[in-house]
Design a protein around this motif. Structure first.
Motif, PDB file in Angstrom:
ATOM      1  N   ARG A  66      17.203 -21.390  35.524  1.00 35.44           N
ATOM      2  CA  ARG A  66      18.443 -22.086  35.155  1.00 35.44           C
ATOM      3  C   ARG A  66      19.667 -21.234  35.496  1.00 35.44           C
ATOM      4  N   TYR A  67      19.593 -19.953  35.185  1.00 32.97           N
ATOM      5  CA  TYR A  67      20.704 -19.054  35.494  1.00 32.97           C
ATOM      6  C   TYR A  67      20.893 -18.916  37.003  1.00 32.97           C
ATOM      7  N   ALA A  68      19.774 -18.807  37.728  1.00 34.63           N
ATOM      8  CA  ALA A  68      19.845 -18.645  39.191  1.00 34.63           C
ATOM      9  C   ALA A  68      20.535 -19.857  39.825  1.00 34.63           C
ATOM     10  N   ILE A  69      20.156 -21.044  39.397  1.00 33.43           N
ATOM     11  CA  ILE A  69      20.764 -22.259  39.948  1.00 33.43           C
ATOM     12  C   ILE A  69      22.223 -22.378  39.510  1.00 33.43           C
ATOM     13  N   GLY A  70      22.520 -22.046  38.257  1.00 40.73           N
ATOM     14  CA  GLY A  70      23.905 -22.096  37.786  1.00 40.73           C
ATOM     15  C   GLY A  70      24.816 -21.161  38.560  1.00 40.73           C
ATOM     16  N   ILE A  71      24.311 -19.992  38.931  1.00 44.85           N
ATOM     17  CA  ILE A  71      25.110 -19.036  39.711  1.00 44.85           C
ATOM     18  C   ILE A  71      25.492 -19.623  41.063  1.00 44.85           C
ATOM     19  N   THR A  72      24.571 -20.347  41.708  1.00 45.45           N
ATOM     20  CA  THR A  72      24.913 -20.950  43.007  1.00 45.45           C
ATOM     21  C   THR A  72      26.037 -21.979  42.869  1.00 45.45           C
ATOM     22  N   GLY A  73      26.051 -22.725  41.757  1.00 45.31           N
ATOM     23  CA  GLY A  73      27.143 -23.670  41.527  1.00 45.31           C
ATOM     24  C   GLY A  73      28.472 -22.961  41.339  1.00 45.31           C
ATOM     25  N   LEU A  74      28.463 -21.826  40.642  1.00 43.84           N
ATOM     26  CA  LEU A  74      29.689 -21.049  40.422  1.00 43.84           C
ATOM     27  C   LEU A  74      30.226 -20.507  41.749  1.00 43.84           C
ATOM     28  N   ILE A  75      29.336 -20.038  42.610  1.00 47.54           N
ATOM     29  CA  ILE A  75      29.752 -19.539  43.925  1.00 47.54           C
ATOM     30  C   ILE A  75      30.415 -20.656  44.728  1.00 47.54           C
ATOM     31  N   SER A  76      29.841 -21.859  44.693  1.00 50.22           N
ATOM     32  CA  SER A  76      30.402 -22.999  45.415  1.00 50.22           C
ATOM     33  C   SER A  76      31.819 -23.315  44.917  1.00 50.22           C
ATOM     34  N   LEU A  77      32.003 -23.295  43.617  1.00 46.72           N
ATOM     35  CA  LEU A  77      33.313 -23.598  43.027  1.00 46.72           C
ATOM     36  C   LEU A  77      34.358 -22.567  43.450  1.00 46.72           C
ATOM     37  N   ILE A  78      34.008 -21.290  43.399  1.00 44.88           N
ATOM     38  CA  ILE A  78      34.953 -20.225  43.765  1.00 44.88           C
ATOM     39  C   ILE A  78      35.308 -20.298  45.247  1.00 44.88           C
ATOM     40  N   TYR A  79      34.288 -20.547  46.097  1.00 41.89           N
ATOM     41  CA  TYR A  79      34.553 -20.543  47.542  1.00 41.89           C
ATOM     42  C   TYR A  79      35.408 -21.730  47.972  1.00 41.89           C
ATOM     43  N   SER A  80      35.390 -22.811  47.214  1.00 40.24           N
ATOM     44  CA  SER A  80      36.224 -23.960  47.564  1.00 40.24           C
ATOM     45  C   SER A  80      37.696 -23.557  47.627  1.00 40.24           C
ATOM     46  N   VAL A  81      38.106 -22.673  46.736  1.00 40.82           N
ATOM     47  CA  VAL A  81      39.490 -22.191  46.709  1.00 40.82           C
ATOM     48  C   VAL A  81      39.740 -21.237  47.875  1.00 40.82           C
ATOM     49  N   ILE A  82      38.782 -20.348  48.119  1.00 41.54           N
ATOM     50  CA  ILE A  82      38.925 -19.383  49.221  1.00 41.54           C
ATOM     51  C   ILE A  82      39.076 -20.116  50.557  1.00 41.54           C
ATOM     52  N   TYR A  83      38.243 -21.135  50.783  1.00 42.20           N
ATOM     53  CA  TYR A  83      38.289 -21.861  52.055  1.00 42.20           C
ATOM     54  C   TYR A  83      39.628 -22.571  52.215  1.00 42.20           C
ATOM     55  N   TYR A  84      40.078 -23.240  51.175  1.00 41.28           N
ATOM     56  CA  TYR A  84      41.330 -23.996  51.255  1.00 41.28           C
ATOM     57  C   TYR A  84      42.512 -23.099  51.605  1.00 41.28           C
ATOM     58  N   LYS A  85      42.524 -21.886  51.084  1.00 39.24           N
ATOM     59  CA  LYS A  85      43.663 -20.994  51.266  1.00 39.24           C
ATOM     60  C   LYS A  85      43.645 -20.219  52.582  1.00 39.24           C
TER      61      LYS A  85
END
Length: 493
Positions: free
Chosen positions: A178-197
């Protein structure tokens, strides 16, 4: 100063910066999309899933990607890849968190179905890369984007089981997955901002060509209009197949009345799409499209079928390979996940290799050779059983995956050269056919043995080879119209 005629992988300026940021975005989408595959046995034990329910989750994981790739392709052409990619990464973190906290099969199934949308991210980057690289480099650039991004599935297979074990031991729980899968979701959320900028849709001073209409793909002849409607049918058929799989005849997740409603809804949606296609293209029945603006939709149809056999089989095989190695050779979940990652590991070189070879030796000859190798590779996989040494089985899987992934790179070396302003839609439809193939192959897997499953893929690869004979090598230039009406010619050779 960046050399415009060179692809310098160690550069992080200009077009290379965009390429690197885009393949990383694609990489993350694949980590999230396939974060369940290497953890399937742990998830099954935690949620008390049957083997049939487990296979259903594999099918659900690729189902929504079929319509999502078509829709995301249209949105990309209309609003640009920067905005669409960023939103996709952010929004798809939500079902990823839902899956991490699922307690029942139904909750997991809903989250997995919704997560299929993140598989549409691939389409966005195809348009982005095509805006930044010239035709002479496009196969190589798209191959790097696709291959290095696709490696996300292998990275998930190699890293997530170990991460789950480490986290589980730290917190003293058996639910480390559960933690491993949750971490991948957090990475996706953070990178969405990095890509946009950090990216723009086009180089400074370049024009982003948009389709005249968002509702349906444009075609330029009456025959192409009919072919467009025909090529939409398998996408709806795949969704109907999924509904059947969830019916009382399958895993009984849905009642028969609900399934019948889905069938009716799919038919109505198909008729609606036909009507939208007519609205967008009715002018071609009144007067011919000027030759300079024509393109041949049969090119798209051929690429759709090839991607059905290449990417469709890759999605299916990546999803089932850990189970295949565990069942065939009696491996534990971690070892099965690591061994199965060898199949996706080849993406690092084989998909870029397919693009490089296409740039150098021509699109069609490359596809012919790779499709033939694909058929032979899966034929070989069909003979793998417990009597084989494990090392030979892994080598066979890697050899097969080379032709699969190089073929994918070669397909998308052609896609951006057909019609620039429709690249997102063409990539979306072709990409969707990859998921149609995955649903088809995974459904076959639920009905037959592993060996027959591989033989079926080999047979469809032969069909793809025959279809490929109708592909025309892209050459010369294609015309696009600027907002002020000026015609611009874009090199495709």
């Amino acid at each position: 100063m960046e050399n415009p005629d060179r692809i310098n992988l160690f550069s992080f300026q200009g077009k290379m910066k965009v390429l690197h940021l885009s393949w990383i975005a694609f990489f993350i989408t694949f980590v999230v999309w396939f974060n369940h595959a290497p953890l399937t046995l742990a998830i099954s034990e935690s949620l008390g899933l049957t083997r049939e329910q487990l296979k259903t989750l594999l099918i659900l994981n690729v189902a929504l990607t079929i319509p999502a790739r078509v829709v995301i392709g249209m949105l990309t052409d209309k609003y640009g890849p920067r905005l669409v990619y960023s939103w996709l990464l952010a929004l798809c973190s939500i079902p990823c968190f839902m899956y991490a906290f699922a307690e029942t099969f139904t909750q997991a199934a809903v989250a997995r179905f919704m997560l299929g949308a993140i598989g549409a991210g691939f389409v966005v980057g195809i348009r982005m890369v095509s805006e930044w690289f010239p035709a002479r480099q496009l196969g190589t650039a798209e191959g790097i984007y696709g291959g290095w991004g696709n490696f996300g599935s292998a990275a998930a297979a190699m890293a997530l089981p170990t991460l789950a074990i480490v986290i589980g031991s730290i917190f003293g729980t058996d639910d480390g997955w559960r933690y491993a899968i949750g971490i991948t979701g957090l990475i996706s959320l953070i990178y969405s901002v990095i890509y946009y900028k950090n990216v723009t849709d086009t180089p400074k001073g370049s024009t982003y060509f948009r389709p005249k209409n968002l509702g349906a793909m444009e075609v330029t002849s009456k025959g192409d209009f009919v072919l467009l409607l025909v090529m939409k049918i398998p996408m709806y058929a795949a969704l109907a197949l999924l509904a059947w799989k969830l019916s009382p005849a399958g895993v009984s997740m849905l009642e028969q009345s609900v399934v019948l409603s889905i069938y009716v809804g799919l038919c109505a949606l198909y008729l609606f799409e036909c009507w939208k296609a007519w609205q967008v293209n009715c002018e071609i029945f009144e007067k011919p499209v000027a030759e300079i603006h024509q393109y041949k939709f049969k090119q798209v149809a051929v690429l759709n079928i090839l991607y059905f056999a290449t990417f469709g089989s890759e999605l299916a095989v990546i999803s089932m390979l850990p189970l295949f190695f565990a069942d065939t050779f009696g491996l534990n979940p971690v070892m099965a996940g690591l061994v199965a990652s060898a199949y996706a590991f080849m993406n690092l070189m084989s998909r870029p290799g397919g693009g490089i070879i296409s740039d150098k030796f021509g699109r069609k000859p490359t596809l012919l050779v790779l499709t033939a190798g694909l058929a032979l590779g899966y034929l070989l996989m069909g003979y793998v059983d417990s009597s084989w040494p494990l090392a030979f089985a892994v080598i066979a899987a890697m050899a097969c995956s080379f032709f699969v992934q190089a073929g994918e790179g070669a397909v998308f070396a052609v896609v951006p050269l057909i019609k620039r302003r429709l690249t997102g839609q063409i990539a979306g439809m072709t990409g969707a056919y990859g998921n149609v193939g995955a649903v088809f192959y995974l459904t076959v897997l639920s009905l037959v043995s592993y060996q027959t499953f591989f033989f079926v893929i080999a047979g469809t690869a032969v069909l793809g080879f025959v279809t490929l004979l109708f592909l025309e090598e892209p050459e010369g230039q294609v015309a696009e119209v600027l907002p002020d009406g000026t015609v611009t010619m874009i090199d495709v050779t």
